[in-house]
Design a protein around this motif. Structure first.
Motif, PDB file in Angstrom:
ATOM      1  N   ALA A  56     -27.233 -62.996  33.148  1.00 13.47           N
ATOM      2  CA  ALA A  56     -26.271 -62.309  34.006  1.00 13.47           C
ATOM      3  C   ALA A  56     -26.466 -60.797  33.954  1.00 13.47           C
ATOM      4  O   ALA A  56     -26.374 -60.114  34.985  1.00 13.47           O
ATOM      5  CB  ALA A  56     -24.844 -62.672  33.594  1.00 13.47           C
ATOM      6  N   THR A  57     -26.777 -60.277  32.779  1.00 12.82           N
ATOM      7  CA  THR A  57     -27.037 -58.839  32.657  1.00 12.82           C
ATOM      8  C   THR A  57     -28.300 -58.457  33.419  1.00 12.82           C
ATOM      9  O   THR A  57     -28.321 -57.447  34.124  1.00 12.82           O
ATOM     10  CB  THR A  57     -27.174 -58.461  31.169  1.00 12.82           C
ATOM     11  OG1 THR A  57     -25.980 -58.834  30.492  1.00 12.82           O
ATOM     12  CG2 THR A  57     -27.416 -56.978  31.013  1.00 12.82           C
ATOM     13  N   GLY A  60     -27.417 -58.816  37.311  1.00  9.61           N
ATOM     14  CA  GLY A  60     -26.461 -57.847  37.837  1.00  9.61           C
ATOM     15  C   GLY A  60     -26.851 -56.409  37.589  1.00  9.61           C
ATOM     16  O   GLY A  60     -27.168 -55.654  38.508  1.00  9.61           O
ATOM     17  N   TYR A  61     -26.831 -56.020  36.336  1.00 13.24           N
ATOM     18  CA  TYR A  61     -27.093 -54.628  35.987  1.00 13.24           C
ATOM     19  C   TYR A  61     -28.549 -54.260  36.218  1.00 13.24           C
ATOM     20  O   TYR A  61     -28.855 -53.139  36.629  1.00 13.24           O
ATOM     21  CB  TYR A  61     -26.701 -54.391  34.528  1.00 13.24           C
ATOM     22  CG  TYR A  61     -26.884 -52.970  34.092  1.00 13.24           C
ATOM     23  CD1 TYR A  61     -26.047 -51.969  34.561  1.00 13.24           C
ATOM     24  CD2 TYR A  61     -27.912 -52.616  33.229  1.00 13.24           C
ATOM     25  CE1 TYR A  61     -26.216 -50.661  34.169  1.00 13.24           C
ATOM     26  CE2 TYR A  61     -28.098 -51.316  32.835  1.00 13.24           C
ATOM     27  CZ  TYR A  61     -27.239 -50.336  33.306  1.00 13.24           C
ATOM     28  OH  TYR A  61     -27.418 -49.041  32.929  1.00 13.24           O
TER      29      TYR A  61
END
Length: 135
Positions: A56-57, A60-61
């Motif tokens: 997820a990191t 997203g980021y």
């Protein structure tokens, strides 16, 4: 000698009866092995729990820079084209509302989805080739 002949008959008929059973019950057996492997994998929860957070990191980021870059260029092109089209027909202070509405409602989500799909798809496609085998 009779035991050898009987043993050959048992092997022959055993194979003959086992083949249809393997065909019918083969998928059930594979499913059972899948369930056993899943239960075996629960013991390694310390490996599997942090993995979704890492992904997820990365998604997203890690994709924020390219999404903002493309959104900035798309907004610049949209504002340039809107200013050119509105010259002489509508007041230019309408251009801001048109640009913001078109970027936020229409163009922004589509471009973001395309960029993320390409970036994440390429990353996931390349990931199996770079994995190391656990030793």
């Amino acid at each position: 000698m009779a035991a050898v002949g009987a043993l050959d008959l048992v092997r022959y008929f055993g194979r003959w009866g086992r083949r249809p059973a393997q065909h019918v019950l083969g998928n059930a057996g594979r499913f059972t092995y899948l369930l056993i492997d899943m239960l075996r994998g629960l013991a390694e929860w310390s490996v599997y729990i942090p993995r979704p957070f890492e992904q997820a990191t990365n998604i997203g980021y890690g994709s924020l820079f390219i999404v903002l870059l493309v959104a900035g260029f798309a907004g610049a092109v949209t504002s340039l084209q809107t200013g050119y089209q509105f010259t002489g027909t509508l007041p230019l202070y309408y251009a801001g509302a048109v640009i913001s509405e078109s970027m936020i409602l229409e163009l922004g989500p589509v471009l973001t989805a395309l960029i993320l799909a390409g970036r994440i798809g390429a990353r996931y496609a390349a990931e199996p080739g770079t994995m190391r085998v656990a030793e």
